[in-house]
Design an enzyme around this catalytic site. Sequence first.
Site, PDB file in Angstrom:
ATOM      1  N   GLY A   1       3.610   0.381  -2.873  1.00  0.00           N
ATOM      2  CA  GLY A   1       3.372   0.169  -4.292  1.00  0.00           C
ATOM      3  C   GLY A   1       4.642   0.068  -5.114  1.00  0.00           C
ATOM      4  O   GLY A   1       4.600  -0.360  -6.274  1.00  0.00           O
TER       5      GLY A   1
ATOM      6  N   ILE B   1       0.834  -1.198   0.000  1.00  0.00           N
ATOM      7  CA  ILE B   1       0.000   0.000   0.000  1.00  0.00           C
ATOM      8  C   ILE B   1       0.871   1.251   0.000  1.00  0.00           C
ATOM      9  O   ILE B   1       1.856   1.335   0.734  1.00  0.00           O
ATOM     10  CB  ILE B   1      -0.940   0.002   1.220  1.00  0.00           C
ATOM     11  CG1 ILE B   1      -1.958  -1.140   1.096  1.00  0.00           C
ATOM     12  CG2 ILE B   1      -1.658   1.331   1.376  1.00  0.00           C
ATOM     13  CD1 ILE B   1      -2.877  -1.283   2.294  1.00  0.00           C
ATOM     14  N   SER B   2       0.495   2.239  -0.820  1.00  0.00           N
ATOM     15  CA  SER B   2       1.160   3.539  -0.905  1.00  0.00           C
ATOM     16  C   SER B   2       2.628   3.342  -1.279  1.00  0.00           C
ATOM     17  O   SER B   2       2.903   2.803  -2.351  1.00  0.00           O
ATOM     18  CB  SER B   2       0.971   4.307   0.411  1.00  0.00           C
ATOM     19  OG  SER B   2       1.303   5.663   0.236  1.00  0.00           O
ATOM     20  N   LEU B   3       3.590   3.753  -0.446  1.00  0.00           N
ATOM     21  CA  LEU B   3       4.991   3.480  -0.762  1.00  0.00           C
ATOM     22  C   LEU B   3       5.209   1.988  -0.992  1.00  0.00           C
ATOM     23  O   LEU B   3       6.105   1.580  -1.745  1.00  0.00           O
ATOM     24  CB  LEU B   3       5.903   3.983   0.363  1.00  0.00           C
ATOM     25  CG  LEU B   3       7.401   3.698   0.243  1.00  0.00           C
ATOM     26  CD1 LEU B   3       7.993   4.244  -1.045  1.00  0.00           C
ATOM     27  CD2 LEU B   3       8.154   4.242   1.464  1.00  0.00           C
TER      28      LEU B   3
END
Length: 397
Positions: free
Chosen positions: A233, A229-231
């Site tokens: 990614g 999730i987020s970073l």
Amino acid sequence: MKLSIDHSHHFELLRILGHAYYGGSDVQEVLQIAGRLTPGDDEGWYEAWNALAESLKVTADEAQEKGHLKSASQTYLRAAMYFMISDFYLHANTDDPRILASGRASRAAFMAAIPGLDFEVARVEIPYEGAWLPGYVVKKKGTPAGKRPTLICHSGFDGNKEELVLFPGMAAAERGYTVVAFDGPGQGEVVRETRRAFRPDWDKVVSPVIDFALTRADVDPSRIALLGISLGGVLAPIAAAKDRRIRALVANGGLYSFYDVVSARFPEAVPANRERFDQAVNAAIKTDTMSRWAINHGKLVFGVDNAFDYVNSTKPYVAADAAQVRATTLVIDSEQEGFFEGQPQKLYDALTCEKTLMHFPSSEAVGEHCQAGAEAAGGRKIFDWLDEAMDVKSVKP
């Protein structure tokens, strides 16, 4: 609808509001806090959330003493999420004792909530380089024994494993998955308790987690998925490029180069001009909550003491080996991404495996970064794709 004129406050309020779907917040509690916050007031943010969390903990303790175990569990869970979000803007001083205290209070409340949940949640210690990483294994209560499709998930720049238990953990578990959610270096409990910072060779983090998962009787070795999730990614694709045991990969949202994202906010960093960069940062953090938070938190989780070194330390966080990924991959591109514009396409283009670039539109209420505020709608899209990629359509919890 904006929950605050402060863009950073709006997003974090939406994020915590979204946890209501799995019991991690209550709508009116969040809206009342939103109405009392002052844009840009970092101390006010802490005081409001910490006071609510402390009040709920007292309420939960009383309910538990009287034998109202379900009420206690539900209240502890909300307290855990509010403690978690309370220290969000305190990281200008990475030694502020409230950072450690809020993390510990959040974990204690979360552990107190577990007995009353509709899910089996077990805290685990995952062997890692002579030490261990903290995590949870999550399953829906009543799930039949035996090997199950397994989701391993980690957050990114600022999330933690407790938040992951709610989403995507509960969303996966109610679909029949065994879930392993963990904090790696730079994240949650690990960075707060040990000061272990992020590392770019994320395969060295994920592979021990897979090794641990494979020791369990409820994990199907042929159906392991990884979701970042987020970073995360970009971290998850870095790991999947090296570890071929991963059958399916989800980058939520897709990220190719973290340095490109960070340096775009402060272009003065690109020519490595320290004086110009410091001037730009000092100006931004005085007026922009998002910039102030990103720099201050970045120093904490990347283990540096100044903004210039933080920005430049993000350079290795790039999916340069994306072509080596063999897992079937979902790259998520949200319409109102806000943080990673253009990055999902770059990651998708670099991949050579079986892949899907999925647009998450605002018209379906999933257009925010990482589907903030839309755990039901976002979960449907993610897990319908993952079920098909993992061949688990016939699995019934």
